[in-house]
Scaffold this motif. Structure first.
Motif, mmCIF file in Angstrom:
data_model
loop_
_atom_site.group_PDB
_atom_site.id
_atom_site.type_symbol
_atom_site.label_atom_id
_atom_site.label_comp_id
_atom_site.label_asym_id
_atom_site.label_seq_id
_atom_site.Cartn_x
_atom_site.Cartn_y
_atom_site.Cartn_z
ATOM 1 N N ALA A 31 3.254 5.556 -64.038
ATOM 2 C CA ALA A 31 4.040 4.351 -64.304
ATOM 3 C C ALA A 31 5.537 4.629 -64.279
ATOM 4 C CB ALA A 31 3.645 3.763 -65.658
ATOM 5 N N SER A 32 5.920 5.874 -64.552
ATOM 6 C CA SER A 32 7.348 6.199 -64.661
ATOM 7 C C SER A 32 7.880 6.921 -63.425
ATOM 8 C CB SER A 32 7.577 7.094 -65.885
ATOM 9 O OG SER A 32 6.884 8.324 -65.749
ATOM 10 N N GLU A 33 7.122 6.932 -62.350
ATOM 11 C CA GLU A 33 7.507 7.710 -61.171
ATOM 12 C C GLU A 33 8.894 7.343 -60.661
ATOM 13 O OE1 GLU A 33 5.792 8.851 -56.725
ATOM 14 O OE2 GLU A 33 4.559 7.741 -58.145
ATOM 15 N N GLN A 34 9.261 6.055 -60.696
ATOM 16 C CA GLN A 34 10.579 5.623 -60.228
ATOM 17 C C GLN A 34 11.408 5.020 -61.365
ATOM 18 O OE1 GLN A 34 9.483 3.065 -56.837
ATOM 19 N NE2 GLN A 34 10.219 4.695 -55.499
ATOM 20 N N ALA A 35 11.105 5.428 -62.590
ATOM 21 C CA ALA A 35 11.793 4.880 -63.762
ATOM 22 C C ALA A 35 13.078 5.651 -64.063
ATOM 23 C CB ALA A 35 10.873 4.929 -64.972
ATOM 24 N N LEU A 36 13.971 5.011 -64.811
ATOM 25 C CA LEU A 36 15.154 5.707 -65.309
ATOM 26 C C LEU A 36 14.778 6.745 -66.349
ATOM 27 C CD1 LEU A 36 17.710 2.782 -65.738
ATOM 28 C CD2 LEU A 36 17.862 4.677 -64.124
ATOM 29 N N ARG A 72 15.106 18.384 -60.397
ATOM 30 C CA ARG A 72 14.866 17.731 -59.124
ATOM 31 C C ARG A 72 15.170 16.235 -59.229
ATOM 32 N NH1 ARG A 72 8.818 17.835 -57.298
ATOM 33 N NH2 ARG A 72 9.180 20.052 -57.717
ATOM 34 N N GLU A 73 15.938 15.696 -58.285
ATOM 35 C CA GLU A 73 16.251 14.273 -58.292
ATOM 36 C C GLU A 73 15.015 13.460 -57.922
ATOM 37 O OE1 GLU A 73 19.556 13.317 -55.857
ATOM 38 O OE2 GLU A 73 20.967 14.582 -56.961
ATOM 39 N N HIS A 74 14.945 12.242 -58.435
ATOM 40 C CA HIS A 74 13.827 11.366 -58.106
ATOM 41 C C HIS A 74 14.361 9.982 -57.759
ATOM 42 C CE1 HIS A 74 14.506 9.787 -62.105
ATOM 43 N NE2 HIS A 74 13.617 8.844 -61.902
ATOM 44 N N ALA A 75 13.584 9.248 -56.992
ATOM 45 C CA ALA A 75 13.990 7.897 -56.590
ATOM 46 C C ALA A 75 13.875 6.956 -57.778
ATOM 47 C CB ALA A 75 13.113 7.408 -55.442
ATOM 48 N N VAL A 76 14.858 6.075 -57.945
ATOM 49 C CA VAL A 76 14.863 5.084 -59.023
ATOM 50 C C VAL A 76 14.698 3.706 -58.410
ATOM 51 C CG1 VAL A 76 16.186 4.058 -60.900
ATOM 52 C CG2 VAL A 76 16.301 6.523 -60.500
ATOM 53 N N ALA A 77 13.765 2.950 -58.941
ATOM 54 C CA ALA A 77 13.472 1.622 -58.407
ATOM 55 C C ALA A 77 14.622 0.657 -58.693
ATOM 56 C CB ALA A 77 12.179 1.084 -59.010
ATOM 57 N N ALA A 78 14.719 -0.373 -57.872
ATOM 58 C CA ALA A 78 15.671 -1.455 -58.102
ATOM 59 C C ALA A 78 14.879 -2.764 -58.192
ATOM 60 C CB ALA A 78 16.685 -1.527 -56.972
ATOM 61 N N PRO A 79 15.071 -3.516 -59.277
ATOM 62 C CA PRO A 79 15.934 -3.247 -60.423
ATOM 63 C C PRO A 79 15.387 -2.108 -61.286
ATOM 64 C CG PRO A 79 14.628 -5.208 -60.811
ATOM 65 C CD PRO A 79 14.362 -4.819 -59.395
ATOM 66 N N PRO A 80 16.276 -1.430 -62.033
ATOM 67 C CA PRO A 80 15.858 -0.254 -62.801
ATOM 68 C C PRO A 80 15.027 -0.623 -64.035
ATOM 69 C CG PRO A 80 18.138 -0.785 -63.271
ATOM 70 C CD PRO A 80 17.714 -1.713 -62.173
ATOM 71 N N TYR A 81 14.233 0.325 -64.476
ATOM 72 C CA TYR A 81 13.409 0.098 -65.660
ATOM 73 C C TYR A 81 13.131 1.412 -66.381
ATOM 74 C CZ TYR A 81 9.477 1.917 -62.924
ATOM 75 O OH TYR A 81 8.652 2.723 -62.171
ATOM 76 N N PHE A 82 12.817 1.302 -67.666
ATOM 77 C CA PHE A 82 12.322 2.410 -68.473
ATOM 78 C C PHE A 82 10.844 2.175 -68.749
ATOM 79 C CE2 PHE A 82 16.790 3.033 -69.264
ATOM 80 C CZ PHE A 82 16.921 4.393 -69.522
ATOM 81 N N VAL A 83 10.150 3.245 -69.092
ATOM 82 C CA VAL A 83 8.745 3.167 -69.490
ATOM 83 C C VAL A 83 8.614 3.746 -70.890
ATOM 84 C CG1 VAL A 83 6.407 4.045 -69.057
ATOM 85 C CG2 VAL A 83 7.826 3.268 -67.152
ATOM 86 N N VAL A 84 7.798 3.118 -71.718
ATOM 87 C CA VAL A 84 7.517 3.644 -73.047
ATOM 88 C C VAL A 84 6.013 3.671 -73.263
ATOM 89 C CG1 VAL A 84 7.763 1.366 -74.167
ATOM 90 C CG2 VAL A 84 7.976 3.466 -75.532
ATOM 91 N N GLY A 85 5.513 4.783 -73.793
ATOM 92 C CA GLY A 85 4.103 4.902 -74.111
ATOM 93 C C GLY A 85 3.816 4.307 -75.478
#
Length: 297
Positions: free
Chosen positions: A249-254, A151-164
């Motif tokens: 935190a990663s809902e709109q992350a790359l 399923r595709e998801h929305a990506v925020a602008a500017p893009p970001y990654f999340v790390v635990g």
């Protein structure tokens, strides 16, 4: 040329359903970005060759041949899709016999990354269904494994990654990979530390618990942040269960990057509840990074 090592390939599993293209798409994009080959693998678990008995009826042979033809067709379509998406990428295909999880674990031995698709199976389906190979592959892979939701998801602008981050060796490897991905994508990085046990606040108080979380985040990211100053870094201490905190935190992350505990043993015990939980709940690609896995930057 002697002495020149061929670049390790990205390996992506190809599902029997031709409509599931999220994993090959993510994989070929990453291969093009890194300048490495892409190997698309389709595995069928039907016993063939030496597993066949001499008294098998001809109908079995015909059915088995039909499965091979179907596998060739699925793989050929996936290769054509990847080549059309990234015309400059080096793409090849492999049709293999055997359990898909075993085949992909074997391919992972020399891979840079392994990429799998996911349709967000339930916990029971993930553990017991033959349709899901993510957990056993992650459990034994020496390289990072990426699980891409269909399923595709929305990506925020500017893009970001999340790390635990939790201060462990496992999360240290995840942090290093997350910085690498953020730099490759021209994205920022959000490092998240989650605390939720009442005793954490009961001993030191909520303010002190948050300060301790920020200290852990700062220590875990300092070396990589210095090595990659172009990556914007945000440190976030979140109160809540780690799975919920990371998924939110990663809902709109790359992508969401987490660590795993290594190889061997029972899959569920090996990966840990957080790693398994984010595979079920995250809506973005999840990267599981083994802390002792061989990986090149």
């Amino acid at each position: 040329m002697a002495g020149v090592r061929e670049p390790r390939a990205i390996v992506a599993g190809v599902a029997p359903d031709a409509g599931r293209r999220a994993a090959p798409a993510w994989a070929v994009d990453e291969a093009a970005r890194r300048g490495v080959p892409l190997l698309l693998v389709h595995a069928q678990g039907t016993p063939t060759g030496g597993y066949r008995k001499t008294d098998v009826l001809p109908s079995w042979e015909q059915w088995n041949e039909a499965l091979h033809e179907a596998g060739d067709r699925v793989l050929g379509e996936a290769v054509a899709f990847a080549e059309s998406r990234r015309p400059g990428a080096e793409v090849s295909g492999l049709l293999a016999e055997g359990d898909p999880a075993w085949v992909l674990r074997e391919q992972a031995r020399d891979a840079l990354l392994v990429v799998l698709g996911s349709s967000h199976l339930s916990r029971v389906q993930e553990v017991f269904s033959a349709a899901s190979v993510a957990l056993p592959v992650i459990a034994h892979s020496p390289c990072p494994v990426v699980v891409v939701p269909e399923r595709e998801h929305a990506v925020a602008a500017p893009p970001y990654f999340v790390v635990g981050v939790d201060g462990s060796p496992e999360s240290a490897a995840a942090v290093a990979f997350a910085f690498e991905e953020a730099a490759l994508h021209g994205a920022a990085l959000r490092a998240v530390y989650a605390w939720w046990r009442p005793e954490e606040a009961g001993v030191m108080g909520e303010q002190a618990a948050e300060q301790e979380g920020r200290r852990i985040l700062a220590d875990a990211t300092a070396e990589q942040a210095a090595a990659r100053p172009g990556v914007g870094l945000e440190l976030a201490v979140v109160r809540g269960h780690p799975v919920e905190a990371l998924a939110g935190a990663s809902e709109q992350a790359l992508g969401l990057v987490v660590g795993t505990r290594g190889h061997g043993g029972f899959t569920g015990m090996l990966l840990g509840s957080v790693s398994q939980g984010v595979l079920r709940h995250a809506r973005c690609p999840v990267v599981a990074v083994p802390h002792d896995g061989a990986r090149s930057s």
